[in-house]
Enzyme design. Structure first.
Site, PDB file in Angstrom:
ATOM      1  N   HIS A   6      -3.707  -2.243  -4.189  1.00  0.00           N
ATOM      2  CA  HIS A   6      -4.352  -1.870  -2.839  1.00  0.00           C
ATOM      3  C   HIS A   6      -4.538  -0.451  -2.905  1.00  0.00           C
ATOM      4  O   HIS A   6      -5.035   0.458  -1.864  1.00  0.00           O
ATOM      5  CB  HIS A   6      -3.447  -2.148  -1.712  1.00  0.00           C
ATOM      6  CG  HIS A   6      -3.207  -3.680  -1.363  1.00  0.00           C
ATOM      7  ND1 HIS A   6      -2.143  -4.031  -0.538  1.00  0.00           N
ATOM      8  CD2 HIS A   6      -3.840  -4.491  -1.944  1.00  0.00           C
ATOM      9  CE1 HIS A   6      -2.189  -5.375  -0.604  1.00  0.00           C
ATOM     10  NE2 HIS A   6      -3.166  -5.617  -1.520  1.00  0.00           N
ATOM     11  N   ALA A  48      16.762  -3.808  -1.651  1.00  0.00           N
ATOM     12  CA  ALA A  48      16.289  -3.750  -3.203  1.00  0.00           C
ATOM     13  C   ALA A  48      16.977  -2.638  -3.598  1.00  0.00           C
ATOM     14  O   ALA A  48      17.431  -2.750  -4.864  1.00  0.00           O
ATOM     15  CB  ALA A  48      14.848  -3.432  -2.915  1.00  0.00           C
TER      16      ALA A  48
END
Ligand SMILES: [Zn+2]
Length: 247
Positions: A119, A234
């Site tokens: 992106h 994470a």
């Protein structure tokens, strides 16, 4: 074997890992996601500031958002332990490519060498006329007396990101496809896997026989395809698995 041990086993026995990362990873560096953000972030509507038709019609809204929200947040953001763990895996020649949906450039800042940005990157701002590129700092400086900011050639400026209504850059998508077809394990890190076509990449990896592990704070639509699913931070998970796994 519990799921952390299983993830460690996947990481240690693979040498063509692709990591596919998303907004949840950036969130752990203090960058809010579109959804579930509060405070100042909600003052600006992503359906307006990130919409290409609106941007081309009236870029002022985007640049106000940039000045008040995006610039202060992105310019302060630092990589977190999950970014660092992926750098470590690349350094050990276990990981080949990071494919990211994020636009904050934190993988490169952490030290990852091979990063595909699906992106784009919001730190890079280009002139729509002559192509000259500016940093966020330079454009922030221009904004002190110029709205919308302009290139030295007087052309309009646009961040090098994919807006809603634009297609993904062909080269990035092609590179991501190639990396995924060649990988032996795909680690999904902080992506809810709902944004297509990007979310098809882990499916492709799995179809090609790669092992799939998903580390995301919430369940995803692809959990049933994964060998390991860990719904946790994470940073915590990857730090433990990578640092703990090579002692
Ligand atoms: Zn220009």
């Amino acid at each position: 074997m519990d799921s952390m041990e299983r993830l460690r086993e996947i990481v240690e026995t693979s040498d063509r890992i692709v990591a596919f990362t998303g907004a949840g990873l950036s969130a752990e560096s203090g960058i809010p996601t579109y959804r579930g953000a509060g405070g100042l972030w909600t003052k600006y509507d992503p359906n307006i500031y990130a919409n290409i038709d609106h941007f081309l019609r009236d870029p002022t809204y985007y640049w106000n958002f940039f000045q008040e929200v995006r610039y202060p947040i992105i310019s302060q953001a630092q990589p977190n332990p999950a970014h660092d763990a992926l750098v470590e895996l690349e350094r050990r020649k276990l990981l080949k490519t990071v494919i990211t949906q994020n636009i904050d450039g934190l993988h490169q800042m952490a030290g990852s060498q091979n990063v595909i940005e699906l992106h784009g990157n919001t730190r890079r701002i280009g002139c729509m006329e002559c192509g000259k590129e500016y940093s966020m700092d330079e454009v922030y400086g221009k904004l002190q007396d110029q709205l919308p900011p302009r290139c030295d050639c007087s052309g309009g400026l646009k961040p090098r990101v994919v807006f809603f209504g634009e297609s993904l850059p062909f080269e990035a998508l092609e590179g991501a496809n190639d990396a995924v077809k060649d990988c032996d394990a795909c680690l999904v890190v902080g992506s809810s896997l709902v944004v297509y076509p990007a979310a098809m990449l882990p499916v492709l990896a799995s179809e090609k026989g790669a092992r799939l592990a998903i580390i995301n704070i919430d369940p995803t639509p692809l959990d049933h395809m994964a060998e390991v699913v860990i719904n946790d931070s994470a940073g915590d998970v990857l730090h433990t698995v990578v640092k703990g796994g090579f002692e």
